[in-house]
Design an enzyme around this catalytic site. Structure first.
Site, PDB file in Angstrom:
ATOM      1  N   PRO A  99       0.798  -1.226   0.000  1.00 16.09           N
ATOM      2  CA  PRO A  99       0.000   0.000   0.000  1.00 16.09           C
ATOM      3  C   PRO A  99       0.837   1.284   0.000  1.00 16.09           C
ATOM      4  O   PRO A  99       0.330   2.345  -0.352  1.00 16.09           O
ATOM      5  CB  PRO A  99      -0.826  -0.105   1.290  1.00 16.09           C
ATOM      6  CG  PRO A  99      -0.831  -1.555   1.645  1.00 16.09           C
ATOM      7  CD  PRO A  99       0.485  -2.089   1.157  1.00 16.09           C
ATOM      8  N   GLU A 126       2.554  -8.272   8.525  1.00 12.97           N
ATOM      9  CA  GLU A 126       2.436  -6.813   8.694  1.00 12.97           C
ATOM     10  C   GLU A 126       3.313  -6.046   7.710  1.00 12.97           C
ATOM     11  O   GLU A 126       3.251  -4.823   7.652  1.00 12.97           O
ATOM     12  CB  GLU A 126       2.776  -6.415  10.138  1.00 12.97           C
ATOM     13  CG  GLU A 126       1.584  -6.244  11.062  1.00 12.97           C
ATOM     14  CD  GLU A 126       0.547  -7.354  10.921  1.00 12.97           C
ATOM     15  OE1 GLU A 126      -0.549  -7.073  10.404  1.00 12.97           O
ATOM     16  OE2 GLU A 126       0.848  -8.500  11.311  1.00 12.97           O
ATOM     17  N   ARG A 164      -1.890  -7.517 -21.310  1.00 14.03           N
ATOM     18  CA  ARG A 164      -2.766  -7.133 -22.419  1.00 14.03           C
ATOM     19  C   ARG A 164      -2.179  -6.020 -23.281  1.00 14.03           C
ATOM     20  O   ARG A 164      -2.659  -5.762 -24.380  1.00 14.03           O
ATOM     21  CB  ARG A 164      -4.174  -6.766 -21.923  1.00 14.03           C
ATOM     22  CG  ARG A 164      -4.240  -5.518 -21.103  1.00 14.03           C
ATOM     23  CD  ARG A 164      -5.635  -5.302 -20.541  1.00 14.03           C
ATOM     24  NE  ARG A 164      -6.599  -4.889 -21.543  1.00 14.03           N
ATOM     25  CZ  ARG A 164      -6.627  -3.681 -22.090  1.00 14.03           C
ATOM     26  NH1 ARG A 164      -5.730  -2.763 -21.752  1.00 14.03           N
ATOM     27  NH2 ARG A 164      -7.545  -3.379 -22.991  1.00 14.03           N
ATOM     28  N   ASP A 179      -9.276   2.054 -25.561  1.00 16.19           N
ATOM     29  CA  ASP A 179      -9.653   1.895 -24.158  1.00 16.19           C
ATOM     30  C   ASP A 179      -9.847   3.182 -23.412  1.00 16.19           C
ATOM     31  O   ASP A 179      -9.294   4.201 -23.754  1.00 16.19           O
ATOM     32  CB  ASP A 179      -8.530   1.186 -23.403  1.00 16.19           C
ATOM     33  CG  ASP A 179      -8.487  -0.252 -23.746  1.00 16.19           C
ATOM     34  OD1 ASP A 179      -9.476  -0.732 -24.287  1.00 16.19           O
ATOM     35  OD2 ASP A 179      -7.459  -0.866 -23.470  1.00 16.19           O
TER      36      ASP A 179
HETATM   37  N1  4GY Z   1      -3.191  -2.141  -1.610  1.00 11.86           N
HETATM   38  N2  4GY Z   1      -1.600  -2.521  -3.288  1.00 11.86           N
HETATM   39  C1  4GY Z   1      -1.465  -3.903  -1.624  1.00 11.86           C
HETATM   40  C2  4GY Z   1      -1.708  -4.599  -0.365  1.00 11.86           C
HETATM   41  C3  4GY Z   1      -0.958  -6.379   1.138  1.00 11.86           C
HETATM   42  C4  4GY Z   1       1.063  -6.539   4.329  1.00 11.86           C
HETATM   43  C5  4GY Z   1       2.596  -6.006   2.456  1.00 11.86           C
HETATM   44  C6  4GY Z   1      -2.163  -2.816  -2.126  1.00 11.86           C
HETATM   45  O1  4GY Z   1      -0.604  -3.372  -3.493  1.00 11.86           O
HETATM   46  N3  4GY Z   1      -0.513  -4.211  -2.496  1.00 11.86           N
HETATM   47  O2  4GY Z   1      -2.639  -4.283   0.354  1.00 11.86           O
HETATM   48  N4  4GY Z   1      -0.844  -5.601  -0.066  1.00 11.86           N
HETATM   49  C7  4GY Z   1       0.132  -6.030   2.113  1.00 11.86           C
HETATM   50  C8  4GY Z   1      -0.062  -6.828   3.348  1.00 11.86           C
HETATM   51  C9  4GY Z   1       2.399  -6.798   3.720  1.00 11.86           C
HETATM   52  C10 4GY Z   1       1.479  -6.279   1.487  1.00 11.86           C
END
Ligand code: 4GY
Length: 260
Positions: A99, A126, A164, A179
């Site tokens: 994230p 985590e 794609r 697109d």
């Molecule tokens: N949102 N975009 C995401 C995600 C899970 C803890 C690191 C997201 O790309 N990945 O939520 N990934 C996390 C869970 C460890 C990845």
């Protein structure tokens, strides 16, 4: 640099604790066809195979305390070094799905599609030990502002969006040219048969056979949708004089509706 030529297959290594999650999406439809025809090769690597402790664990507690577990560096380093060693002369991109990463977008997908190879690391628990970020990765990518249980679904999203775009993956009919986002605007509304469905008619202009009128209607609808739903996209869109004129009228109309 390290650009893939269109005729070369793209090698994608996915490093994951749950390789079985990929079976469905990768063995259906266009992703299956792309692999069968040699346009991409997807290699699933189980990170746990690179754990060296006797219980094959890949997580550990955080220094400094706190709840939850982290992915320890050892097995991730081991698996990335293993796939890099098997891709000689392919210093492609090594991506962590998380994230905190760069927001994924059509332009980032286009950029990744030019790489010779992709290594995608799917995080869990985590998060991952910071030394993975510091030394192994070329990219961190987020598919959106929410937290998933792992990086597997995001990795599938990235592989799908990149695949794609590769030459030869989509046929003429499915082609990526028209697109959403190809010009930075949202798609106009689409209709197919029947002409009337449960009392709902297809817009007359689409039945008229007037190609110029149809083109104008579609462009206006794209601009209207983008203005209503995603106005922030308009500053980056490729707009012609005609588009700007249409937009001005649309804004005028919307303002008049608001007041009246
Ligand atoms: N949102 N975009 C995401 C995600 C899970 C803890 C690191 C997201 O790309 N990945 O939520 N990934 C996390 C869970 C460890 C990845």
């Amino acid at each position: 640099m390290n650009c893939r030529q269109g005729w070369q297959m793209m090698k994608i290594d996915i490093l994951t604790l749950f390789p079985e999650m990929f079976a469905g999406p990768f063995s259906s439809s266009i992703l299956k066809r792309a692999q069968d025809s040699g346009l991409i090769e997807i290699n699933l690597v189980n990170i746990r195979d690179f754990s060296t402790n006797k219980h094959h664990t890949v997580d550990d507690t955080p220094y400094g305390g706190g709840a939850g577990m982290l992915m320890a560096p050892e097995a991730i380093f081991g698996s990335v070094e293993d796939v890099n060693g098997k891709n000689p002369g392919m210093p492609g991109r090594v991506v962590l799905m998380c994230p905190q990463g760069t927001p994924f977008s059509q332009s980032l997908a286009r950029d990744l599609a030019m790489s010779e190879s992709l290594v995608i690391v799917c995080g869990h628990y985590e998060g991952v030990d910071e030394r993975v970020r510091e030394t192994l990765l070329t990219d961190e990518i987020s598919i959106g502002d929410y937290v998933l249980t792992g990086g597997e679904l995001p990795a599938m999203v990235v592989v799908d969006a990149v695949t794609r775009l590769l030459p030869g993956v989509l046929g003429e009919r499915e082609s990526a040219e028209e697109d959403s986002f190809s010009a930075g605007l949202l798609e106009y509304p689409h209709y197919t048969r029947p002409r009337e469905f449960r009392g709902l008619a297809v817009p007359e202009v689409l039945l008229s056979g007037h190609h110029e009128e149809i083109r104008k209607w579609r462009r206006r609808q794209s601009l209207l949708r983008t203005l209503e739903r995603r106005p922030e996209l308009l500053s980056q869109a490729e707009l012609t004089r005609e588009d700007e004129e249409i937009l001005k009228n649309l804004i005028d109309e919307l303002l008049r509706l608001d007041l009246g």
